[in-house]
Design an enzyme around this catalytic site. Structure first.
Site, mmCIF file in Angstrom:
data_model
loop_
_atom_site.group_PDB
_atom_site.id
_atom_site.type_symbol
_atom_site.label_atom_id
_atom_site.label_comp_id
_atom_site.label_asym_id
_atom_site.label_seq_id
_atom_site.Cartn_x
_atom_site.Cartn_y
_atom_site.Cartn_z
ATOM 1 C CG PHE A 469 -1.844 -1.159 1.370
ATOM 2 C CD1 PHE A 469 -2.127 -2.128 0.250
ATOM 3 C CD2 PHE A 469 -1.985 -1.794 2.592
ATOM 4 C CE1 PHE A 469 -2.675 -3.194 0.508
ATOM 5 C CE2 PHE A 469 -2.570 -2.913 3.124
ATOM 6 C CZ PHE A 469 -2.942 -3.752 1.855
ATOM 7 C CG HIS A 470 4.304 1.895 0.860
ATOM 8 N ND1 HIS A 470 5.362 0.985 1.136
ATOM 9 C CD2 HIS A 470 3.603 2.021 1.854
ATOM 10 C CE1 HIS A 470 5.394 0.913 2.534
ATOM 11 N NE2 HIS A 470 4.096 1.511 2.886
ATOM 12 N N PRO A 471 1.617 3.349 -3.133
ATOM 13 C CG PRO A 471 -0.734 3.962 -3.428
ATOM 14 C CD PRO A 471 0.181 2.998 -2.401
#
Length: 533
Positions: A469-471
């Site tokens: 969850f690091h876009p």
């Protein structure tokens, strides 16, 4: 909405936007609006560290994005939660404070983003921080709004992981991943105050909003589109309680809605790739081919092991005493299960494929991480999430025919990522095979002891790989034709009155968790705006 004209409108009360709104409103002559599509963050699930795991699939607090089927990942659609509340994704993340490696920012500078090298950004990291651990003042600040501390009561198995990693991999314990050296294992620093979550909103905005009549915060207001006069942004059209309203900006609109939200607003407003906009039935105002492109995220693999040791986090008869007493221990002494962020320990490591800097990160879970993707499983165990720190696969965001966002990570489009993840999983297995775990052995549920060869490991990644969850990167700054904003001022190219300041402007994904870099971007953007850059 009692008034509809402001000097500055900041869209998104997350890690970057909250900083910008707070810093701009320090000038009492400037009227600032901070706009958030989600609601209040006044909820125990948000404030209590252990509540984070209950937020990922929340319909109230999460934008539950799903990717398009990933063709190299068995056509699976991957879940990507994004925070939908004051604080943005920092109201649902694991609170880990990591800045990245100094070389990350040197790569930004070398890619045409002068002014964003390590020596340029370090002062902004220090400006935000109030370090509670007495760490090196060369790297850390002590006067900022953002408290950086350690978890109040790390699980004993988090310390066991550190011992095992030192023995098995020959690395040192690192007491400061944001200091002179990143490599090693240790307890992560977290953004918490008095054992409670401290998002950017809580650090920068909540303490001052009632003291500044020039700062307005509106929640549950969703941006429909930017209002344009030619190529000049003059305000926003929003949906508030089901009604369409217009809000005007005398100076600027600053988009800080995140790497997914910001490009979505841009494209809905006619700012983006002309061919995509035409296909979606949207008139092109400014052709910006880079909007939605350059999507990067950390590909993640999991090693998870069953154990009968009830000292690990988990649900069992043996764990009932600590479960039943945990609310009282947390309330009165900030101890016990409710203090955990589930990934208290971890580190940065070099696989045999690494260059000069670590190429994988471990997030250690002192509890059983479900091999079936469930939030909760009966029983106990421990797990290591392994993520690829410098992925080579690049994805994109597209606009569907009805205006919805289509998220395509394009994972494993470059198979080098699978090779790095395979080697990282092998390192994690070495750690969990260390004698430190001899009294707590159990079955490896993922990948499973039968998965050993490169081919078997690849199939496991295709079947079970996910994202941390690091876009980032979908409105990147730079000077080439695919850049969306200028590194000189974060203004959108070809558009007046519009800036972007959030994870979407990163040209390359950083080596680690992305919350702290987003706060830095907010600090630097606020200085740019105040200096009229």
């Amino acid at each position: 909405m009692s008034e509809n004209t402001f000097d500055y409108i900041v869209v998104g009360a997350g890690s970057s936007g909250s900083v910008i709104a707070s810093r701009l409103s320090e000038d009492p002559d400037v009227k600032v609006l901070l706009l958030e599509a989600g609601g209040s963050d006044n909820n125990l699930r948000i404030k209590t560290p252990a509540g984070t795991i209950t937020l990922y699939y929340s319909k109230k607090y999460s934008w539950n994005y799903y990717s398009v089927p990933q063709k190299e990942m068995n056509n699976r659609s991957l879940h990507c939660p994004r925070g939908k509340a004051l604080g943005g994704s920092a109201s649902m993340n694991s609170m880990i404070y990591i800045r990245g490696h100094a070389s990350d920012y040197e790569r930004w500078k070398d890619a045409g983003c002068e002014g964003w090298g390590w020596d340029d950004v370090l002062p902004y990291f220090r400006k935000s921080e109030k370090n509670m651990l007495g760490q090196d003042a060369k790297y850390h600040g002590t006067d900022g709004p953002l408290l950086v501390d350690q978890p109040k009561d790390p699980n004993p198995f988090s310390h066991r992981f550190i011992k095992a990693a030192k023995n098995a991999l020959g690395v040192k314990e690192n007491t400061d991943f944001n200091g002179a050296e990143m490599e090693g294992c240790g307890i992560y620093n977290v953004t918490q105050k008095d054992g409670k979550r401290l998002s950017s909103y809580q650090a920068f905005v909540a303490p001052v909003v009632n003291q500044r009549p020039n700062l307005t915060v509106l929640t549950d207001v969703e941006v429909e589109k930017l209002i344009m006069d030619g190529n000049q942004v003059t305000g926003l059209r929003v949906i508030d309680n089901g009604r369409h309203q217009d809000i005007s900006a005398r100076q600027e609109v600053i988009l800080s809605a995140g790497a997914l939200g910001t490009p979505h607003i841009m494209m809905k407003s006619g700012l983006g790739p002309a061919d995509q906009l035409k296909a979606a039935g949207i008139d092109t105002v400014v052709d910006l081919p880079g909007v939605g492109q350059n999507l990067q995220d950390h590909l993640d693999g999991l090693v998870t092991v069953r154990s009968n040791n009830s000292k690990t986090l988990g649900f069992s008869v043996g764990a009932l005493p600590q479960i039943l007493t945990s609310p009282f221990r947390y309330l009165f002494s900030r101890k016990g299960w409710l203090t955990t962020n589930y990934v208290e320990a971890g580190g940065f490591f070099k696989t045999p494929l690494a260059g000069d800097i670590p190429d994988v990160q471990f997030h250690y879970v002192p509890g059983f991480r479900s091999h079936r993707g469930r939030l909760f499983e009966w029983g106990h165990g421990y797990a290591i999430h392994v993520c690829v720190l410098q992925p080579k696969s690049v994805g994109e965001l597209r606009l569907g025919s009805n205006g919805e966002l289509q998220l395509d990570y394009n994972f494993l489009s470059n198979m080098e990522d699978a090779k790095v993840l395979t080697e990282g999983i092998r390192l994690a297995r070495k750690v969990l095979a260390d004698p430190a775990y001899d009294d707590s052995r159990g079955e490896e549920m993922l990948p499973g002891k039968q998965v050993q060869s490169d081919e078997e490991m690849l199939e496991n990644i295709r079947a079970n790989g996910a994202t941390v969850f690091h876009p980032v990167g979908t409105c990147k700054m730079g000077r080439d034709d695919m850049s969306v904003v200028s590194p000189d001022n974060l203004k959108v190219k070809g558009v007046q009155g519009l800036r972007i300041a959030d994870a979407s402007v990163m040209p390359k994904l950083i080596t680690g968790n992305t919350n702290a870099p987003c706060i830095m971007i907010g600090e630097k953007a606020a200085d740019m705006i105040r200096s009229k850059a």
